[in-house]
Design a protein around this motif. Structure first.
Motif, mmCIF file in Angstrom:
data_model
loop_
_atom_site.group_PDB
_atom_site.id
_atom_site.type_symbol
_atom_site.label_atom_id
_atom_site.label_comp_id
_atom_site.label_asym_id
_atom_site.label_seq_id
_atom_site.Cartn_x
_atom_site.Cartn_y
_atom_site.Cartn_z
ATOM 1 N N ARG A 157 -0.016 -6.605 -7.204
ATOM 2 C CA ARG A 157 0.458 -5.562 -8.115
ATOM 3 C C ARG A 157 1.903 -5.198 -7.779
ATOM 4 O O ARG A 157 2.683 -4.847 -8.643
ATOM 5 N N ALA A 162 0.834 -1.205 0.000
ATOM 6 C CA ALA A 162 0.000 0.000 0.000
ATOM 7 C C ALA A 162 0.868 1.254 0.000
ATOM 8 O O ALA A 162 0.575 2.223 -0.705
ATOM 9 N N GLN A 171 -3.625 -5.278 -4.396
ATOM 10 C CA GLN A 171 -2.467 -4.432 -4.081
ATOM 11 C C GLN A 171 -1.216 -5.290 -3.886
ATOM 12 O O GLN A 171 -0.144 -4.973 -4.398
ATOM 13 N N LEU A 227 2.395 1.840 -3.403
ATOM 14 C CA LEU A 227 1.422 2.279 -4.409
ATOM 15 C C LEU A 227 0.995 3.722 -4.203
ATOM 16 O O LEU A 227 0.315 4.299 -5.039
#
Lengths: 384, 340
Positions: free
Chosen positions: A273, A160, A270, A163
């Motif tokens: 990714r 998190a 997330q 990102l």
């Protein structure tokens, strides 16, 4: 034993996860269901340091029936962090970079000392409580490497932050690990003889319980998702014992207030990714295919292994040998083959104040937990 | 403990490391005497027999960060700590205090005035006063803000020790556990939980005087569970008395915000310091009477029986969690945060 109602009824009491009468009923059921296995106890493995903490905290080992054996698996992310990974963090710190990590990680020895040793020798090592806090400390002028450990729960937090446009100068040295693959390894270790797994509730709140269905199909072993209150644990044991004695492997979600079949899809998105699975050695266990979480290519600018590759290469060379590796039984304890009591160092040479192995350093480590909650004095033999 | 070993923070944490330091260094040549309680006994205070009474005296240095915390400050702490060490020995009417203050260069006078006001207020509650003192100033960085050392003395008609427990005795606590340590931790780390997290720091001499009046000789042992918490205090009492102690977890009074924070950061409430609570060992016949007396006092309204003494496992403290049983360990003074 008291004359009046307790003045403070805390929330968990009211929420019935700590209903003592129901706890006793579950223990009675477990005793009945395992009475024919006293000579060859049913073996259940949990794979989570927080489960061991809850078992120790509530004194469950003193009252588990003799026909049931609950063994500890590789559930401590700090403990399974491999020495070469710690060596990388130490090398970056010694090269003059600021390194931040969780407090548990500080004193775990690599092959050439720990981050605490590096700090004592002048390196800049900081303890943080979260990856977000580490990111706040970084800037272009003051680069900072976050040495990231933890299972999928903690890895999601790292993802998190990456990102959300982290600051310049921030990078991640990932030692994150992914639990489902290591269960495959342990299930096939002949020495452990595991008949069922209690899976960690908080990790499953991310992955969902459906992730364990293929595992059950492959190994014919039941899996129960367990929470961290005493009734969560006992309900998980009961579900597993019931499936083992009736020969019907499957997945039971015994933590439904937190865990769903599909899990937290946003968190999974997330996680994947940012990270991709990669094979890697889990300290004391073995090489675990897909057991490590590596930063994906597009996050190279934040991957300490890439942006500080030159520093790591310069520091490379043959790793040293941990001085007391031969005596410490952390590896066997994490594989469920031994308990702390089987280790000659436990409680004498190896204590939380002067730990030898990672299992005594981390608050998720079995040795540390047993020591913290009064060791393993045989209370079970002294009823009353 | 060899001469090469360095002092670590754990040597001040109130647990086994601190006892070892005191025994191996400061009490190295101490001997027990009939007419005096001293270093060799490692009790809460020292005592000298004077006629048919005991002169009880003690000294205590206070260092707390932050200096001002919810529920108190270093001044209130310095008075309460010393008054309570006297009171648990049975000297519940302190005759006077001496107070030595070491201040860091640059410290604001306004803050010193606040601390002094707090010292006076706490002395008022305890019915005593500071009669003499000393002041030193050290250079910036040579001391952290202010360190206060208080010395106190008073008479006890009957000395209450920490080694008087017998099998069958009840263990009482005068109120909720863990408030001080967690209030300080929360204010240091800026951790916020729902509810009012306040230190319990208070002089207990008035409260303990009522308990002693009600229980008389049946009050077998007392101790204030400060550093190291209830776990260390009960271990010391159990070891010195040669009894085992069984605690009933459901009976432990813990306020919801304290419970919440302790579970959040993974700290056992039994390891957390209290500054306004006492553990009292009572012969079972007088338990009810002592509890009633405690509960009639404003500082003892939540007094409870939390455990009993037994012959088994002398020196050990067992916690009955209601689900199972485990030994209570003493804290090593190093509390690392959880990571997952």
């Amino acid at each position: 034993m008291t004359e009046s109602a307790p003045p403070h009824r805390d929330t968990p009491e009211r929420l019935e996860f700590r209903d003592r009468a129901r706890g006793r009923a579950l223990l009675d059921a477990l005793a009945r269901w395992t009475e024919d296995r006293v000579d060859d106890p049913v073996s259940i493995m949990h794979v989570c340091g927080s489960h061991e903490q809850a078992i120790a905290r509530f004194g469950l080992r003193a009252v588990l029936p003799p026909g049931l054996r609950v063994i500890t698996g590789p559930g401590c992310p700090v403990c399974v962090t491999d020495a070469p990974e710690i060596d990388e963090a130490v090398a970056l710190a010694e090269a003059g970079l600021r390194v931040a990590t969780y407090g548990d990680m500080l004193r775990v020895p690599g092959s050439r000392g720990s981050l605490a040793d590096a700090r004592a020798a002048g390196a800049r090592v900081e303890v943080v409580y979260s990856v977000a806090q580490a990111a706040e400390l970084a800037s272009g002028d003051a680069p900072l490497v976050f040495f990231a450990t933890g299972f999928e729960t903690t890895a999601v937090a790292t993802a998190a932050v990456l990102l959300r446009d982290p600051p310049e100068g921030f990078s991640v040295l990932s030692a994150h690990k992914y639990i489902p693959p290591v269960m495959e390894i342990v299930a096939e270790m002949p020495a452990t003889r595991v008949e069922g797994f209690l899976a960690a509730g908080h990790a499953a709140s991310i992955t969902g319980w459906g992730v364990f269905e293929p595992f059950v199909g492959r190994h014919g072993l039941p899996v129960a998702i367990g929470g961290f209150e005493p009734l969560d644990l006992l309900a998980g044991f009961a579900a597993l014992v019931e499936r083992i004695r009736t020969g019907r492997p499957g997945v039971d979600n015994c933590f439904p207030r937190m865990v769903t079949r599909e899990g937290n899809r946003r968190a999974q998105a997330q996680l994947w990714r940012v990270f991709e699975p990669a094979g890697g050695v889990w300290r004391g266990i073995t090489r675990v295919p897909n057991g490590n979480l590596r930063l994906r290519e597009r996050f190279s600018p934040f991957d300490a292994r890439r942006c500080h590759a030159a520093l790591l290469e310069r520091a490379g060379g043959a790793p040293g040998t941990p001085t007391r590796a031969g005596e410490c039984r952390c590896g066997d304890i994490m594989a469920g083959i031994a308990t702390p009591l089987d280790c000659a160092l436990y409680g004498s040479t190896c204590t939380p104040a002067l730990p030898v192995g990672a299992c005594m350093v981390s608050s998720e480590g079995t040795c540390r937990i047993w020591h913290e909650y009064g060791g393993a004095h045989p209370l079970a033999e002294q009823a009353g | 403990m060899s001469g090469d070993e360095r002092i670590g923070l754990r040597h001040g944490a109130g647990g086994p490391a601190m006892r070892e330091l005191v025994q191996r260094v400061f009490a190295r040549n101490a001997v027990s005497r009939e007419d005096a309680i001293g270093l060799a006994d490692l009790d809460d205070a020292a005592a000298l027999r004077v006629g048919d009474r005991w002169l009880v005296y003690t000294t205590d240095s206070h260092v707390v960060k932050p200096l001002f915390f919810p529920g108190g400050d270093i001044g209130r702490l310095a008075v309460s700590g010393t008054v309570n060490d006297l009171a648990v020995m049975g000297a519940t009417a302190p005759l006077g205090l001496a107070c030595a203050v070491v201040v860091e260069e640059g410290f604001e006078t306004g803050q010193l005035l606040r601390i002094q006001a707090s010292i006076e207020a706490a002395c008022g509650e305890a019915g005593t006063r500071v009669q003499t003192g000393d002041t030193k100033v050290m250079g910036r960085g040579e001391v952290d803000g202010v360190v206060i050392t208080t010395t106190g003395f008073g008479f006890a008609e009957r000395l209450v020790r920490d080694d008087g427990l017998r099998p069958g005795d009840d263990i009482l606590v005068t109120g909720s556990l863990g408030d001080h340590g967690l209030a300080v931790l929360a204010s240091r780390s800026d951790l916020r939980v729902e509810g009012d997290l306040r230190s319990d720091v208070a002089p207990l001499n008035g409260l303990l005087a009522t308990a002693l009046r009600a229980g008389g000789d049946a009050v077998a042992a007392m101790k204030d569970p400060t550093r190291g918490g209830v776990a260390s205090a009960l271990h010391e009492m159990a070891v010195k008395s040669g009894v085992g102690v069984v605690l009933d977890e459901a009976s432990l009074p813990v306020r919801p915000p304290v419970r919440a924070l302790s579970e959040l950061v993974g700290i056992d409430v039994l390891h957390v310091a209290n500054e306004g609570k006492a553990l009292i060992g009572v012969r079972p016949a007088e338990t009810k009477r002592v509890l009633e007396a405690l509960r009639a006092h404003p500082l003892g309204r939540e007094a409870r029986r939390i455990g009993t003494c037994c012959e088994e496992r002398p020196g050990r403290v067992v916690l009955d969690t209601g689900f199972g049983r485990r030994l209570v360990s003493e804290s090593d003074g190093e509390l690392l945060p959880r990571i997952c």
